[in-house]
Design a protein around this motif. Structure first.
Motif, short mmCIF file in Angstrom:
data_model
loop_
_atom_site.label_atom_id
_atom_site.label_comp_id
_atom_site.label_asym_id
_atom_site.label_seq_id
_atom_site.Cartn_x
_atom_site.Cartn_y
_atom_site.Cartn_z
N VAL A 1 0.86 -1.19 0.00
CA VAL A 1 0.00 0.00 0.00
C VAL A 1 0.90 1.25 0.00
O VAL A 1 1.90 1.30 0.72
CB VAL A 1 -0.91 0.04 1.25
N ILE A 2 0.49 2.22 -0.82
CA ILE A 2 1.21 3.50 -0.89
C ILE A 2 0.30 4.58 -0.32
O ILE A 2 -0.91 4.57 -0.56
CB ILE A 2 1.51 3.86 -2.38
N VAL A 3 0.88 5.50 0.43
CA VAL A 3 0.07 6.62 0.91
C VAL A 3 0.87 7.93 0.85
O VAL A 3 2.08 7.93 1.08
CB VAL A 3 -0.44 6.38 2.36
N LEU A 4 0.16 8.99 0.48
CA LEU A 4 0.73 10.32 0.59
C LEU A 4 0.01 10.95 1.76
O LEU A 4 -1.21 11.18 1.69
CB LEU A 4 0.48 11.12 -0.70
N GLY A 5 0.71 11.19 2.85
CA GLY A 5 0.00 11.69 4.02
C GLY A 5 0.92 12.18 5.10
O GLY A 5 2.13 12.33 4.89
#
Ligand SMILES: CC(C)(COP(=O)(O)OP(=O)(O)OC[C@H]1O[C@@H](n2cnc3c(N)ncnc32)[C@H](O)[C@@H]1OP(=O)(O)O)[C@@H](O)C(=O)NCCC(=O)NCCS
Length: 172
Positions: free
Chosen positions: A113-117
């Motif tokens: 899973v990739i997240v920008l946060g």
């Protein structure tokens, strides 16, 4: 009051957009979700709502993306967007959505899973900056805010490339 997490159903669509509008203070994320729902890659089981009684108070979406290296594509998920109504933020509802979503994604066989946060929020679920792997963002971003999580051991150890989001993300 008890919070339960469940997959979205059809009658939730407008409330999910409303919850996103309230959390973000704008309509872009709600519109994004509506557009992504029309994309054949949308996974209903990975669009989760947090409920208090019958009321939806939060939402999270995991959407398929790929990490691309020339002709090679690796499948992954993007965690985005995620929302909790302003009056109930900071009470752990967002964390419950992340945890339940990650467990479900793993159960469905997804590998990463990739997240920008927020760089202080997501590491508690195991996310690490993508700079620890050979993964790049498709746009300029603070290095620590772009993160990845392996759902199975060493899932990203052989993965190298740039994250590619579906076009709906750049349309908003
Ligand atoms: C991000 C969000 C979904 C988290 O839900 P939540 O129920 O408030 O999350 P939790 O209660 O589990 O965790 C709250 C913690 O995360 C931190 N946090 C989460 N996202 C943050 C952000 N974007 N900026 C700053 N802090 C953030 C809070 O400061 C808090 O820290 P603490 O646990 O050390 O006190 C919610 O705050 C929200 O809807 N925010 C507006 C929309 C948004 O920014 N979405 C994320 C980008 S997709």
């Amino acid at each position: 009051m008890k919070v339960s997490i469940r997959p979205e159903n059809k009658s939730d669509y407008s409330t999910i957009s409303m919850v996103n509008d309230m959390a973000f203070g704008q309509e872009a994320e709600g519109i994004l979700i509506e557009k992504l729902r029309k994309n054949k890659k949308f996974i209903k089981e990975l669009s989760l709502v947090a409920c208090m009684g019958n009321e939806i108070v939060g939402h999270i979406l995991f959407f398929p993306i790929c990490i691309k290296n020339k002709n090679i594509e690796y499948n992954a998920l993007a965690l985005a967007p995620m929302s909790v109504i302003p009056e109930l933020q900071g009470l752990g509802i967002g964390s419950r959505l992340v945890e339940k979503g990650l467990a479900k994604a793993k159960k469905l066989g997804h590998k990463s899973v990739i997240v920008l946060g927020h760089e202080k929020y997501y590491p508690k679920f195991g996310f690490k900056p993508t700079s620890k792997y050979n993964i790049k963002a498709p746009f300029d971003v603070n290095e620590n805010a772009f993160m990845a999580l392996e759902l199975s051991k060493d899932a990203l150890s052989h993965v190298e490339g740039t994250v590619e989001y579906p076009k709906e993300f750049s349309e908003i």
